[in-house]
Design an enzyme around this catalytic site. Structure first.
Site, PDB file in Angstrom:
ATOM      1  N   ASP A  67       0.926  -1.192   0.352  1.00 29.63           N
ATOM      2  CA  ASP A  67       0.428  -0.260  -0.308  1.00 29.63           C
ATOM      3  C   ASP A  67       0.978   1.134   0.365  1.00 29.63           C
ATOM      4  OD1 ASP A  67       1.378  -0.232   2.643  1.00 29.63           O
ATOM      5  OD2 ASP A  67      -1.334  -0.651   3.353  1.00 29.63           O
ATOM      6  N   ASP A 136      -6.940  -2.571  14.053  1.00 30.00           N
ATOM      7  CA  ASP A 136      -8.260  -2.142  13.617  1.00 30.00           C
ATOM      8  C   ASP A 136      -8.804  -4.149  13.038  1.00 30.00           C
ATOM      9  OD1 ASP A 136      -6.977  -2.018  11.480  1.00 30.00           O
ATOM     10  OD2 ASP A 136      -8.752  -0.813  11.001  1.00 30.00           O
ATOM     11  N   HIS A 138      -7.163  -4.697   9.964  1.00 23.75           N
ATOM     12  CA  HIS A 138      -6.831  -4.131   8.567  1.00 23.75           C
ATOM     13  C   HIS A 138      -5.688  -5.278   8.524  1.00 23.75           C
ATOM     14  CE1 HIS A 138      -4.340  -0.372   9.486  1.00 23.75           C
ATOM     15  NE2 HIS A 138      -3.205  -1.362   9.678  1.00 23.75           N
ATOM     16  N   GLU A 143      -9.414  -1.822   5.644  1.00 22.68           N
ATOM     17  CA  GLU A 143     -10.516  -1.625   7.027  1.00 22.68           C
ATOM     18  C   GLU A 143     -11.260  -2.951   6.542  1.00 22.68           C
ATOM     19  OE1 GLU A 143      -8.277   0.221   8.402  1.00 22.68           O
ATOM     20  OE2 GLU A 143      -7.849   1.470   7.895  1.00 22.68           O
TER      21      GLU A 143
HETATM   22  P1  PGA Z   1       2.162  -1.903  12.598  1.00 21.57           P
HETATM   23  O1  PGA Z   1       0.870  -1.458  11.542  1.00 21.57           O
HETATM   24  O2  PGA Z   1       3.368  -2.490  11.801  1.00 21.57           O
HETATM   25  O3  PGA Z   1       2.802   0.211  12.175  1.00 21.57           O
HETATM   26  O4  PGA Z   1       1.734  -2.235  13.895  1.00 21.57           O
HETATM   27  C1  PGA Z   1       0.861  -2.877  10.993  1.00 21.57           C
HETATM   28  C2  PGA Z   1      -0.802  -2.351   9.476  1.00 21.57           C
HETATM   29  O5  PGA Z   1      -0.962  -1.801   9.896  1.00 21.57           O
HETATM   30  O6  PGA Z   1      -0.773  -3.378   9.313  1.00 21.57           O
END
Ligand code: PGA
Length: 260
Positions: A67, A136, A138, A143
């Site tokens: 992304d 959350d 995702h 999301e």
């Molecule tokens: P993070 O993000 O590694 O910064 O916790 C993980 C994600 O959003 O998939």
């Protein structure tokens, strides 16, 4: 899903690094899906170490990142393009032309997303996709309530994600609202999915992903339907799982030929 619970993020990243190094040794032109955020940083350190100390060759490897934020120039301090360059690409021997990251400045986003999907197919599909999970639930920037069959497209970030990611920006107003992300269907097409989650703030999402129902409310749960999903956790991220002892026993008692 194979659940591997290890002492800490460092050991988890070492195991993950070995899985990736083994793949590249076996298939020098492997196609890797990569992720950003805090979680894969130690994994990238391991990959750099394998390159510098053991000569792991990335010259034929192709990568596709999950992304990118919409509206950030490639050299913006918080762009994922810059993140990947600083934390991995500049320190291994991957040719620039083998690196694919969604373009957050694309003029025609829809067309760009279609071309991104086509490039993955042209490269032969993703052999191994590195994933983190959001607090959350995702995957990528898919999301909660994202279609479980979605392809690369524009998404609007959840407020929870903007809050979680504001640490990468100067202030919360600067966090973009939109992004381009591979879809959940895109992730499900990878031959192997290798997900890492470390720390207590991931424990609820991990529990829902592994032991909850398959639901668009927790996009990570779709990996229950994937034939080859490996989930590497530290003790804190695993702490809300109900079958911890079982997962640990299975990993400890794997036949030798199956151990990473
Ligand atoms: P993070 O993000 O590694 O910064 O916790 C993980 C994600 O959003 O998939």
């Amino acid at each position: 899903m194979e659940i591997i619970i290890l002492k800490n993020a460092k050991v988890g990243s070492e195991v993950g690094g070995k899985i990736i190094a083994d793949l590249i040794e076996e298939k020098p032109n492997a196609v890797l899906g990569l992720a950003t955020g805090s979680t894969p940083l130690m994994l990238y350190t391991e990959m750099i170490k394998s390159h510098k100390e053991k000569g792991l060759d990335f010259s034929k490897v192709t990568t596709f990142n999950l992304d990118e934020y919409i509206g950030l120039e490639k050299n913006h301090y918080a762009s994922y393009f810059r993140f990947m360059n600083e934390n991995l690409f500049s320190q291994i021997n991957i040719p620039l032309e083998n690196i694919n990251i969604p373009d957050g400045m694309a003029k025609n986003v829809k067309l760009h997303c279609q071309e991104y999907e086509a490039a993955i197919v042209k490269a032969g599909g993703i052999d191994l996709q590195v994933l983190g999970i959001g607090s959350d639930g995702h995957l990528g920037f898919n999301e909660p309530t994202s279609s479980l069959a979605s392809r690369t497209r524009i998404k609007t970030l959840d407020e929870q994600t903007r809050e979680d990611n504001k640490r990468f920006f100067k202030n919360s107003e600067e966090v973009p609202y939109h992004c381009i992300t591979m879809g959940i269907g895109t992730v499900m097409d990878a031959r192997t999915n290798l997900l890492f989650a470390f720390g207590e703030n991931k424990a609820t999402a991990v529990q829902q992903m592994v032991e909850g129902p398959v639901s668009a409310m927790c996009p990570g749960s779709v990996l229950q339907m994937h034939p080859n999903a490996i989930v590497i956790l530290d003790e804190a991220a695993a702490s809300k799982l109900s079958k911890i002892d079982y997962y640990k026993w299975v990993y400890k008692n794997k036949p030798e030929w199956q151990i990473y």
